[in-house]
Write a protein that holds these residues in place. Sequence first.
Motif, short mmCIF file in Angstrom:
data_model
loop_
_atom_site.label_atom_id
_atom_site.label_comp_id
_atom_site.label_asym_id
_atom_site.label_seq_id
_atom_site.Cartn_x
_atom_site.Cartn_y
_atom_site.Cartn_z
N SER A 189 -8.89 -72.35 -7.74
CA SER A 189 -7.59 -72.92 -7.40
C SER A 189 -6.74 -73.07 -8.64
O SER A 189 -7.23 -73.48 -9.71
CB SER A 189 -7.75 -74.29 -6.73
OG SER A 189 -8.39 -74.20 -5.50
N SER A 190 -5.46 -72.73 -8.48
CA SER A 190 -4.47 -73.04 -9.51
C SER A 190 -3.66 -74.23 -9.00
O SER A 190 -4.09 -74.92 -8.08
CB SER A 190 -3.57 -71.84 -9.77
OG SER A 190 -2.80 -71.54 -8.61
N GLU A 191 -2.52 -74.47 -9.56
CA GLU A 191 -1.71 -75.60 -9.11
C GLU A 191 -1.19 -75.39 -7.69
O GLU A 191 -1.09 -76.34 -6.91
CB GLU A 191 -0.55 -75.83 -10.08
CG GLU A 191 0.10 -77.21 -9.97
CD GLU A 191 -0.86 -78.34 -10.35
OE1 GLU A 191 -0.82 -79.38 -9.66
OE2 GLU A 191 -1.66 -78.18 -11.31
N ASN A 192 -0.84 -74.13 -7.36
CA ASN A 192 -0.26 -73.84 -6.05
C ASN A 192 -1.16 -72.96 -5.18
O ASN A 192 -1.15 -73.09 -3.95
CB ASN A 192 1.11 -73.16 -6.22
CG ASN A 192 2.10 -74.02 -6.97
OD1 ASN A 192 2.45 -73.72 -8.11
ND2 ASN A 192 2.55 -75.11 -6.35
N TRP A 193 -1.91 -72.05 -5.78
CA TRP A 193 -2.71 -71.09 -5.02
C TRP A 193 -4.17 -71.52 -4.96
O TRP A 193 -4.71 -72.09 -5.91
CB TRP A 193 -2.61 -69.70 -5.64
CG TRP A 193 -1.27 -69.07 -5.46
CD1 TRP A 193 -0.22 -69.09 -6.34
CD2 TRP A 193 -0.82 -68.32 -4.33
NE1 TRP A 193 0.86 -68.42 -5.83
CE2 TRP A 193 0.52 -67.93 -4.58
CE3 TRP A 193 -1.40 -67.96 -3.11
CZ2 TRP A 193 1.26 -67.18 -3.68
CZ3 TRP A 193 -0.66 -67.20 -2.20
CH2 TRP A 193 0.66 -66.83 -2.49
N LYS A 194 -4.82 -71.20 -3.83
CA LYS A 194 -6.23 -71.53 -3.63
C LYS A 194 -6.94 -70.37 -2.95
O LYS A 194 -6.34 -69.67 -2.12
CB LYS A 194 -6.36 -72.79 -2.76
CG LYS A 194 -5.57 -73.98 -3.27
CD LYS A 194 -5.57 -75.13 -2.28
CE LYS A 194 -4.69 -76.27 -2.77
NZ LYS A 194 -4.68 -77.41 -1.79
#
Length: 666
Positions: A189-194
């Motif tokens: 996971s990044s800040e917006n994408w999972k």
Amino acid sequence: MKSFLVALLLGFSGMLYAQVTQDTLHKDKPFVMDEVKISSNAFNKIQSQNVMKIEHKSIKELQQKGAATLMEGLASIPGVSQISTGTSIGKPVIRGLSGNRVLVYTQGVRLENQQFGEEHGLGLSDSGIESVEVIKGPASLLYGSDALGGVLYFNPEKFAKPNSYSADFNQKLFSNTHGSNTSFGLKSSSENWKFIIRGGYNNHGDYKMPNDSLVTNTRFDEADVKTAIGYSNPKFATILRYNLNNLNLGIPEEIGLQTRKRDPDYPRQGVLNHILSLHNNFFFKNSKLDANFGYISNNRKEFEDSTIPVLDMNLNTVNYDLKYYLPKIGKLETIIGLQGMSQTNRNSGLELLIPDANTNDIGALATSNYEWKSNVIQAGFRFDTRKINTETHGIIGDEGYFEAIDKKYTSFNASLGYKTKLTDYLSFRFNVASGFRSPNLAELTSNGVHEGSNRYEIGNSNLKNEQNIQTDLNLEYGNSHFEFFANGFYNHINNYIFISPNGNIIDENDVYDYVQANAKLYGGEFGIHFHPHPLDWLHITSSFETVTGQKQNGEYLPLIPANKWNNNLRTEFDINNWIKKGFATVNVESIFKQNNNSTFETKNNDYTLVNIGLGGNININKTNFDISINANNMLNKSYISHLSRLKTDGIPNIGRNIVLGVSFLL
């Protein structure tokens, strides 16, 4: 110690009982009833605020009990049972109702997989599932047709935390079936994408009875892949999920050749499921819109003695679920929604069990929730329409002839619930709700021998909706060291659909018609949890469940589970730094005689099963992993469940089964 436990359990057996969810049994704090957030409730309330009583269990907890399949683990929840055919096929039963009367949700969409069939199992793997929530009773307000008896709502596993990555490997081995269950997953996971991907493989040979004989062709293998990708920002969130499940299983008929062969013999089934779901959340200033869509493809094949399928059924379903959360007015919350389903059934095999058909649903709902002080009231209503169209097939008068039908079913339903805190530790819930179920294709159109039950079944195109009203009462008490709950229900069903012999014989098979009559089911679940101070490491739980089902003429309904008393002793411990969150359990499950059998069933004797478990988190030389070992049916008791479809052949259920599980976070 033994005499103390016996006296304690007997002393409480006449009282109201309580049950605990294991994932809240930490030794550093007492059980807290409102810790779990309920995702299958439209208003997403924690349990203490929720008007409807909903059972919540983590899949990890069910796995720690050593269950070979997901359905086997679910059957340990009070009020939930399974109709089983060996270890590979299990159908959920909630308070005596099963088949199309219990709705299953996975990935947020309703699962459609020809669930009317007696030889059709749940069709889900526990790999990649976080938890399950059980709604006992009519839930047609939120889910429409087929939620007459209740809902099993499976929550998929969570994404990794923002800006993190993880991988895990899980392995379980089963002594009785020489089976294995393997799972491997990746999360990022990044800040917006999972992103998540998980693969699982489940393989078992024939199960062994307590007399050491194998039940021929109860073997199966299952491959499962789940993946998901998500994106979110302050105004919008979306998740796309996909599940592929490929199940190859034998259909047991007798105790024959004794072999540890892994590949299923004939007759066997091949089931291929595709589940695709898209969930969207739009966040506005004071309101929210949820827009969910699903596609389910179910291909079910049955082979008798060759690779050419005798049955080849293709069911394709598209559904949608739109809910708009209106701006709050003081403490009043309101949701309006629109749901629908479009379904096609097509046959490609040599024989037809049901005809080619199209089914279309549409339903509109509105529900409100109002809170003041320690009180909550929730009410709603809903209107549904279902259309079923089938095609003519075969020659008039012959087996397998299906006359075309064009049917429309409508239903109006409502629910009302109230929850209050009588004292700081005592809460009370009251719910009354109606539900409905439209007749399924088998009930409307059958015309032939049902091989799974050796009877000639004739459908009835004039069947009406099943319509019920259920009343539920729930009382819960909880302080730092003691909790109890008491659930009671009464369920009246108009136009209950069942089969009845008409006295004729065709091709040496008794002929059964689908008919209707009013019916009632009543009973409940009761339980305690005792967490004595200062013995914070000790937990004693006990639960009792009962259900009775009768037709209006006084005859008992079929497939009603026997009364069950479940007692559990659990200890929790740490040993220095190399065993954390350790646990040891002893479970005693007593099944009572089932003398309230239907006309076509035999009575069932009582029996008691003993299960033990041990596990924890191991840390050796910087190597960290979870381990568990279970001995199910430890005393190798020979028994036959009342809901076993092998009961008519006198084949006992599975004998002693030692289960070893390990889990590594990579």
